[in-house]
Design a protein around this motif. Structure first.
Motif, PDB file in Angstrom:
ATOM      1  N   ALA A  64      -3.135 -27.978  -2.515  1.00 26.16           N
ATOM      2  CA  ALA A  64      -4.383 -28.856  -1.603  1.00 26.16           C
ATOM      3  C   ALA A  64      -3.992 -30.498  -1.345  1.00 26.16           C
ATOM      4  O   ALA A  64      -2.953 -30.985  -1.922  1.00 26.16           O
ATOM      5  N   GLU A  65      -3.812 -30.397   0.401  1.00 23.33           N
ATOM      6  CA  GLU A  65      -3.735 -31.856   0.390  1.00 23.33           C
ATOM      7  C   GLU A  65      -4.405 -33.184  -0.209  1.00 23.33           C
ATOM      8  O   GLU A  65      -3.970 -34.239  -0.246  1.00 23.33           O
ATOM      9  N   SER A  66      -5.648 -32.925  -0.037  1.00 23.39           N
ATOM     10  CA  SER A  66      -6.636 -33.663  -0.339  1.00 23.39           C
ATOM     11  C   SER A  66      -7.936 -33.430  -1.264  1.00 23.39           C
ATOM     12  O   SER A  66      -8.265 -32.413  -1.626  1.00 23.39           O
ATOM     13  N   LEU A  67      -8.501 -34.417  -2.006  1.00 24.07           N
ATOM     14  CA  LEU A  67      -9.760 -33.679  -2.511  1.00 24.07           C
ATOM     15  C   LEU A  67     -11.089 -34.299  -1.656  1.00 24.07           C
ATOM     16  O   LEU A  67     -11.301 -35.124  -1.200  1.00 24.07           O
ATOM     17  N   ASN A  68     -12.377 -33.648  -1.742  1.00 24.38           N
ATOM     18  CA  ASN A  68     -13.239 -33.403  -1.135  1.00 24.38           C
ATOM     19  C   ASN A  68     -13.343 -35.328  -1.988  1.00 24.38           C
ATOM     20  O   ASN A  68     -13.505 -35.369  -2.945  1.00 24.38           O
ATOM     21  N   VAL A  69     -14.441 -36.150  -0.759  1.00 24.01           N
ATOM     22  CA  VAL A  69     -13.981 -38.175  -0.659  1.00 24.01           C
ATOM     23  C   VAL A  69     -15.430 -37.295  -2.288  1.00 24.01           C
ATOM     24  O   VAL A  69     -15.367 -38.737  -2.785  1.00 24.01           O
ATOM     25  N   ALA A  70     -15.998 -36.909  -2.412  1.00 23.22           N
ATOM     26  CA  ALA A  70     -17.150 -37.278  -3.360  1.00 23.22           C
ATOM     27  C   ALA A  70     -16.785 -37.063  -4.894  1.00 23.22           C
ATOM     28  O   ALA A  70     -17.241 -37.138  -6.017  1.00 23.22           O
ATOM     29  N   ILE A  71     -15.793 -35.768  -4.731  1.00 20.60           N
ATOM     30  CA  ILE A  71     -14.866 -35.548  -6.108  1.00 20.60           C
ATOM     31  C   ILE A  71     -14.220 -36.107  -6.244  1.00 20.60           C
ATOM     32  O   ILE A  71     -14.266 -36.818  -7.799  1.00 20.60           O
ATOM     33  N   ALA A  72     -13.617 -37.036  -5.432  1.00 24.17           N
ATOM     34  CA  ALA A  72     -12.333 -37.987  -5.995  1.00 24.17           C
ATOM     35  C   ALA A  72     -13.437 -39.522  -5.980  1.00 24.17           C
ATOM     36  O   ALA A  72     -12.602 -40.007  -7.314  1.00 24.17           O
ATOM     37  N   THR A  73     -13.813 -39.775  -5.403  1.00 29.94           N
ATOM     38  CA  THR A  73     -15.140 -41.137  -6.003  1.00 29.94           C
ATOM     39  C   THR A  73     -15.241 -40.590  -7.383  1.00 29.94           C
ATOM     40  O   THR A  73     -15.170 -41.536  -8.247  1.00 29.94           O
ATOM     41  N   SER A  74     -15.846 -39.079  -7.706  1.00 31.49           N
ATOM     42  CA  SER A  74     -16.368 -38.969  -9.288  1.00 31.49           C
ATOM     43  C   SER A  74     -15.057 -39.326 -10.436  1.00 31.49           C
ATOM     44  O   SER A  74     -14.651 -39.081 -10.961  1.00 31.49           O
ATOM     45  N   ILE A  75     -13.749 -38.858  -9.430  1.00 26.58           N
ATOM     46  CA  ILE A  75     -12.745 -39.067 -10.604  1.00 26.58           C
ATOM     47  C   ILE A  75     -12.322 -40.666 -10.753  1.00 26.58           C
ATOM     48  O   ILE A  75     -12.414 -40.790 -11.919  1.00 26.58           O
ATOM     49  N   ILE A  76     -12.702 -40.933  -9.736  1.00 26.97           N
ATOM     50  CA  ILE A  76     -11.976 -42.929  -9.770  1.00 26.97           C
ATOM     51  C   ILE A  76     -13.131 -43.590 -10.728  1.00 26.97           C
ATOM     52  O   ILE A  76     -13.564 -44.225 -11.992  1.00 26.97           O
ATOM     53  N   MET A  77     -14.714 -42.767 -11.153  1.00 26.40           N
ATOM     54  CA  MET A  77     -15.940 -43.612 -11.251  1.00 26.40           C
ATOM     55  C   MET A  77     -15.810 -43.363 -12.782  1.00 26.40           C
ATOM     56  O   MET A  77     -15.607 -43.995 -13.585  1.00 26.40           O
ATOM     57  N   TYR A  78     -14.642 -42.035 -13.068  1.00 29.00           N
ATOM     58  CA  TYR A  78     -14.796 -41.771 -15.018  1.00 29.00           C
ATOM     59  C   TYR A  78     -13.498 -42.127 -15.614  1.00 29.00           C
ATOM     60  O   TYR A  78     -14.045 -43.165 -16.179  1.00 29.00           O
ATOM     61  N   GLU A  79     -12.839 -43.015 -14.639  1.00 31.86           N
ATOM     62  CA  GLU A  79     -11.418 -43.614 -14.646  1.00 31.86           C
ATOM     63  C   GLU A  79     -11.661 -44.377 -15.726  1.00 31.86           C
ATOM     64  O   GLU A  79     -11.588 -45.557 -16.616  1.00 31.86           O
ATOM     65  N   GLY A  80     -12.606 -45.443 -14.550  1.00 34.56           N
ATOM     66  CA  GLY A  80     -13.127 -46.607 -14.116  1.00 34.56           C
ATOM     67  C   GLY A  80     -13.996 -46.815 -15.775  1.00 34.56           C
ATOM     68  O   GLY A  80     -13.863 -47.481 -16.657  1.00 34.56           O
ATOM     69  N   ILE A  81     -15.051 -45.323 -15.700  1.00 28.66           N
ATOM     70  CA  ILE A  81     -15.738 -45.971 -16.212  1.00 28.66           C
ATOM     71  C   ILE A  81     -15.597 -45.846 -18.571  1.00 28.66           C
ATOM     72  O   ILE A  81     -15.644 -46.577 -18.908  1.00 28.66           O
ATOM     73  N   LYS A  82     -13.937 -44.623 -18.499  1.00 30.19           N
ATOM     74  CA  LYS A  82     -13.864 -44.314 -19.061  1.00 30.19           C
ATOM     75  C   LYS A  82     -12.945 -45.447 -20.397  1.00 30.19           C
ATOM     76  O   LYS A  82     -12.961 -45.812 -21.628  1.00 30.19           O
ATOM     77  N   GLN A  83     -12.313 -46.595 -19.294  1.00 36.63           N
ATOM     78  CA  GLN A  83     -11.341 -47.572 -19.564  1.00 36.63           C
ATOM     79  C   GLN A  83     -12.781 -48.550 -20.080  1.00 36.63           C
ATOM     80  O   GLN A  83     -11.921 -48.914 -21.025  1.00 36.63           O
ATOM     81  N   ARG A  84     -13.572 -48.649 -19.525  1.00 32.88           N
ATOM     82  CA  ARG A  84     -14.823 -49.416 -20.006  1.00 32.88           C
ATOM     83  C   ARG A  84     -15.775 -49.385 -21.212  1.00 32.88           C
ATOM     84  O   ARG A  84     -15.798 -50.007 -21.866  1.00 32.88           O
ATOM     85  N   MET A  85     -15.774 -47.789 -21.385  1.00 36.37           N
ATOM     86  CA  MET A  85     -16.361 -47.368 -22.389  1.00 36.37           C
ATOM     87  C   MET A  85     -14.883 -47.715 -24.032  1.00 36.37           C
ATOM     88  O   MET A  85     -15.414 -47.622 -25.698  1.00 36.37           O
ATOM     89  N   GLY A  86     -13.877 -47.492 -23.459  1.00 35.03           N
ATOM     90  CA  GLY A  86     -12.673 -47.979 -24.964  1.00 35.03           C
ATOM     91  C   GLY A  86     -11.975 -46.552 -25.672  1.00 35.03           C
ATOM     92  O   GLY A  86     -12.120 -47.523 -26.453  1.00 35.03           O
TER      93      GLY A  86
END
Length: 264
Positions: free
Chosen positions: A242-264
Motif C-alpha cells: 500500500a502506498e499510504s494509509l486512510n487518514v483516520a487510520i494514520a491519525t489513530s496510529i499517531i495518537m496511540y504512539e503519543g499516548i503510549k509515550q505519555r503513559m510511560g
C-alpha cells in the motif's frame, strides 16, 4: 406536543438542519438514534427538542430511553411516516433530537499543561472526521483544531460516526491556519507534520512534551504552507504494497504512539 403535518414549522426547521449553513445560523444540529441520545443525556449536553415515534418502542433500548425522556419539557411525538420523512437514516430507530452548537474558543487550549493536540486541514470525509473524533475521545486527547474547508463536525454523518464522542471531545474551528500554528510555536509547542516524505518514523519521535500534530487532506495531504511550519516531518512505517494509509487510520496510529509515550 404532537405533530402530524409535514408543513409544521418545527418539521420544516428539522429538515433545514441537513444544510450546514442553516445549522450554524440556528446553532442547532441533529442527533439520531438511541445510543447517541443516551450519550448526549449522560453528558448533560444542551438540547432544544427530542422527537420520537412509535418505532422507538420496537427498537432495542427504546423503552428504556423513553423512560428517561418522557417527562422532558420539549418532547415531540410524530407518526412513523413523518419520522421517516425527517430522518436521513435507512432504518430509523424512532428517536432524534435537536442539540445546540456550543462553539469553543481556542484560547482554552493555551491554558493547558503539556497538551497533545491535533490540527486537521481540510478533512473532507464525514466518516474520517467522525472516526478521528471518536479515537481522540478514546485516548483522551486535549483537543482537535479544524481548519476552514473541512467537513462540518455537526454533519449528521459525522455525528453518527463519533458514536457520542462529539459530546466529550473538545473541537475548535479556526480561520487563520498560519497564525494559529505560529501562536502554538511561540508557546513552545513542537510542531509535527505528517508526510510520506518524512524522514522520521513515529516510533522515533518524542511526543511527551507539548505537541501539535498537523494532519492533511485525504487526497492532497498537507498544504506546502503548513509543511513549512513543522519542526519535523513524520511518517508511519508501511511494509506492504500500500502506498499510504486512510487518514483516520494514520491519525489513530499517531495518537496511540503519543499516548503510549505519555503513559510511560
Amino acid at each position: 406536543m404532537e405533530i402530524t403535518s409535514s408543513k409544521n414549522p418545527k418539521i420544516k426547521q428539522i429538515k433545514s438542519l441537513y444544510r450546514r449553513k442553516n445549522r450554524w445560523n440556528m446553532e442547532l444540529f441533529i442527533i439520531e438514534g438511541v445510543k447517541i441520545l443516551e450519550e448526549c443525556i449522560d453528558n448533560n449536553y444542551p438540547l432544544e427538542n427530542i422527537i420520537y415515534s412509535d418505532e422507538l418502542f420496537n427498537t432495542n433500548g427504546g423503552v428504556e430511553i423513553y423512560e428517561r425522556i418522557k417527562s422532558y419539557e420539549n418532547l415531540i411525538y410524530v407518526p412513523n411516516s413523518l419520522f421517516k420523512e425527517i430522518s436521513d437514516t435507512e432504518n430509523p430507530q424512532g428517536i432524534m433530537a435537536l442539540a445546540k452548537i456550543t462553539e469553543r474558543q481556542i484560547e482554552e487550549l493555551y491554558k493547558l499543561d503539556n497538551p497533545f493536540i491535533l490540527f486537521l486541514e481540510e478533512i473532507q470525509d464525514p466518516g474520517n472526521m467522525g472516526t478521528i473524533i471518536r479515537t481522540a475521545d478514546a485516548f483522551n486527547l486535549d483537543g482537535i483544531i479544524v481548519s476552514e474547508g473541512s467537513v462540518d463536525i455537526y454533519n449528521p454523518k459525522v455525528i453518527r460516526s463519533t458514536m457520542g464522542s462529539i459530546f466529550r471531545t473538545p473541537v475548535y474551528y479556526i480561520k487563520d491556519n498560519m497564525e494559529t500554528i505560529k501562536k502554538f510555536e511561540s508557546m513552545g509547542f513542537k510542531i509535527f507534520a505528517t508526510s510520506l516524505e518524512g524522514e522520521n518514523y513515529t516510533y522515533n519521535i518524542d511526543f511527551k512534551n507539548s505537541s501539535l500534530i498537523l494532519i492533511g487532506n485525504e487526497s492532497k495531504g498537507l498544504s506546502d504552507e503548513l509543511h513549512s511550519l513543522a519542526h519535523q516531518w513524520i511518517k508511519i512505517p508501511i511494509l506492504g504494497g500500500a502506498e499510504s494509509l486512510n487518514v483516520a487510520i494514520a491519525t489513530s496510529i499517531i495518537m496511540y504512539e503519543g499516548i503510549k509515550q505519555r503513559m510511560g
